[in-house]
Write a protein that holds these residues in place. Sequence first.
Motif, mmCIF file in Angstrom:
data_model
loop_
_atom_site.group_PDB
_atom_site.id
_atom_site.type_symbol
_atom_site.label_atom_id
_atom_site.label_comp_id
_atom_site.label_asym_id
_atom_site.label_seq_id
_atom_site.Cartn_x
_atom_site.Cartn_y
_atom_site.Cartn_z
ATOM 1 N N PHE A 276 12.563 4.508 -7.246
ATOM 2 C CA PHE A 276 11.611 3.397 -7.320
ATOM 3 C C PHE A 276 10.702 3.556 -8.534
ATOM 4 O O PHE A 276 10.432 2.596 -9.257
ATOM 5 N N VAL A 277 10.224 4.771 -8.762
ATOM 6 C CA VAL A 277 9.322 5.018 -9.897
ATOM 7 C C VAL A 277 10.080 4.836 -11.206
ATOM 8 O O VAL A 277 9.606 4.153 -12.118
ATOM 9 N N LYS A 278 11.233 5.429 -11.310
ATOM 10 C CA LYS A 278 11.996 5.418 -12.563
ATOM 11 C C LYS A 278 12.583 4.046 -12.889
ATOM 12 O O LYS A 278 12.504 3.576 -14.018
ATOM 13 N N ASN A 279 13.166 3.380 -11.877
ATOM 14 C CA ASN A 279 13.917 2.142 -12.125
ATOM 15 C C ASN A 279 13.231 0.880 -11.637
ATOM 16 O O ASN A 279 13.751 -0.212 -11.810
ATOM 17 N N GLY A 280 12.104 1.032 -10.984
ATOM 18 C CA GLY A 280 11.430 -0.131 -10.417
ATOM 19 C C GLY A 280 12.030 -0.484 -9.064
ATOM 20 O O GLY A 280 12.899 0.220 -8.546
ATOM 21 N N LEU A 281 11.570 -1.570 -8.514
ATOM 22 C CA LEU A 281 12.032 -1.987 -7.186
ATOM 23 C C LEU A 281 12.038 -3.504 -7.126
ATOM 24 O O LEU A 281 11.043 -4.152 -7.456
ATOM 25 N N LYS A 282 13.159 -4.050 -6.718
ATOM 26 C CA LYS A 282 13.298 -5.501 -6.576
ATOM 27 C C LYS A 282 13.749 -5.801 -5.162
ATOM 28 O O LYS A 282 14.457 -5.023 -4.542
ATOM 29 N N GLY A 283 13.351 -6.943 -4.672
ATOM 30 C CA GLY A 283 13.788 -7.364 -3.354
ATOM 31 C C GLY A 283 12.733 -7.136 -2.297
ATOM 32 O O GLY A 283 11.712 -6.502 -2.519
ATOM 33 N N LYS A 284 13.033 -7.673 -1.146
ATOM 34 C CA LYS A 284 12.079 -7.655 -0.038
ATOM 35 C C LYS A 284 12.033 -6.283 0.625
ATOM 36 O O LYS A 284 13.075 -5.688 0.906
ATOM 37 N N ILE A 285 10.818 -5.799 0.855
ATOM 38 C CA ILE A 285 10.616 -4.562 1.609
ATOM 39 C C ILE A 285 9.518 -4.808 2.640
ATOM 40 O O ILE A 285 8.699 -5.717 2.481
ATOM 41 N N THR A 286 9.506 -4.006 3.681
ATOM 42 C CA THR A 286 8.455 -4.095 4.692
ATOM 43 C C THR A 286 7.707 -2.772 4.717
ATOM 44 O O THR A 286 8.308 -1.716 4.929
ATOM 45 N N VAL A 287 6.412 -2.857 4.490
ATOM 46 C CA VAL A 287 5.548 -1.679 4.472
ATOM 47 C C VAL A 287 4.367 -1.955 5.389
ATOM 48 O O VAL A 287 3.712 -2.998 5.265
ATOM 49 N N PRO B 120 0.834 -1.200 0.000
ATOM 50 C CA PRO B 120 0.000 0.000 0.000
ATOM 51 C C PRO B 120 0.872 1.255 0.000
ATOM 52 O O PRO B 120 2.049 1.202 0.353
ATOM 53 N N LEU B 121 0.267 2.351 -0.394
ATOM 54 C CA LEU B 121 0.952 3.643 -0.361
ATOM 55 C C LEU B 121 0.434 4.492 0.794
ATOM 56 O O LEU B 121 0.593 5.697 0.807
ATOM 57 N N THR B 122 -0.164 3.824 1.747
ATOM 58 C CA THR B 122 -0.784 4.503 2.882
ATOM 59 C C THR B 122 0.122 4.574 4.108
ATOM 60 O O THR B 122 -0.270 5.133 5.118
ATOM 61 N N ASP B 123 1.306 4.026 4.024
ATOM 62 C CA ASP B 123 2.238 4.014 5.159
ATOM 63 C C ASP B 123 3.167 5.218 5.069
ATOM 64 O O ASP B 123 4.217 5.170 4.422
ATOM 65 N N GLY C 123 4.276 -2.916 8.319
ATOM 66 C CA GLY C 123 4.455 -4.128 9.095
ATOM 67 C C GLY C 123 4.313 -5.424 8.321
ATOM 68 O O GLY C 123 4.376 -6.503 8.902
ATOM 69 N N ARG C 124 4.140 -5.332 7.007
ATOM 70 C CA ARG C 124 4.006 -6.536 6.171
ATOM 71 C C ARG C 124 5.141 -6.593 5.164
ATOM 72 O O ARG C 124 5.568 -5.581 4.628
ATOM 73 N N ALA C 125 5.628 -7.815 4.914
ATOM 74 C CA ALA C 125 6.731 -8.014 3.965
ATOM 75 C C ALA C 125 6.174 -8.198 2.560
ATOM 76 O O ALA C 125 5.160 -8.875 2.358
ATOM 77 N N PHE C 126 6.869 -7.607 1.594
ATOM 78 C CA PHE C 126 6.529 -7.744 0.179
ATOM 79 C C PHE C 126 7.806 -8.103 -0.561
ATOM 80 O O PHE C 126 8.864 -7.539 -0.292
ATOM 81 N N ASP C 127 7.694 -9.041 -1.504
ATOM 82 C CA ASP C 127 8.884 -9.471 -2.231
ATOM 83 C C ASP C 127 8.578 -9.670 -3.711
ATOM 84 O O ASP C 127 9.111 -10.552 -4.351
ATOM 85 N N ASP C 128 7.698 -8.851 -4.244
ATOM 86 C CA ASP C 128 7.394 -8.901 -5.670
ATOM 87 C C ASP C 128 8.168 -7.775 -6.348
ATOM 88 O O ASP C 128 8.719 -6.902 -5.684
ATOM 89 N N GLU C 129 8.225 -7.782 -7.651
ATOM 90 C CA GLU C 129 8.996 -6.780 -8.375
ATOM 91 C C GLU C 129 8.086 -5.665 -8.891
ATOM 92 O O GLU C 129 7.045 -5.919 -9.477
ATOM 93 N N MET C 130 8.489 -4.429 -8.650
ATOM 94 C CA MET C 130 7.799 -3.284 -9.247
ATOM 95 C C MET C 130 8.549 -2.936 -10.525
ATOM 96 O O MET C 130 9.768 -2.735 -10.501
ATOM 97 N N GLN C 131 7.825 -2.874 -11.612
ATOM 98 C CA GLN C 131 8.435 -2.581 -12.904
ATOM 99 C C GLN C 131 8.876 -1.126 -12.989
ATOM 100 O O GLN C 131 8.266 -0.240 -12.396
#
Length: 138
Positions: A77-88, A60-63, A90-98
């Motif tokens: 993040f917007v320009k190059n995407g995002l790879k790897g695990k992040i926590t937002v 979410p973008l609410t944190d 209190g929840r972990a996310f590990d998908d790729e943002m293009q």
Amino acid sequence: MRVKVIGVIAILLVVIGASCQSDDQIEFKRYYSAGSFVYQQHCQNCHGDKGQGLSALIPPLTDSTYLKNNKTALACFVKNGLKGKITVAGRAFDDEMQADDIAPLEIAKVLTYITNSFGNKMGTVTLQQVQDDLKNCK
């Protein structure tokens, strides 16, 4: 006749009120409204119309804490995407943002929208800030 006079007075009050805004307030409103459009085109499909994300796949973008802690990396993040695990939130996310090859001005506008929507209040993200942040992308 009385209704016309009241209507003219109301319009004058709106014009006077709008003219009392500072340049910063006007710039913020321009960036925010244009950023809403960029968000709808490039971000909303994944992050949702209310920035709620998608279950365990898309954060979410609410944190606001995450956004504040990563303020200088958001443009990257917007320009190059995002790879790897992040926590937002209190929840972990590990998908790729293009990556999204949009212009730095559009990035500034969409980040102004995101960082001031969904419960966030972080002010204007300027073109200069985005350009500086993009120089430091890892």
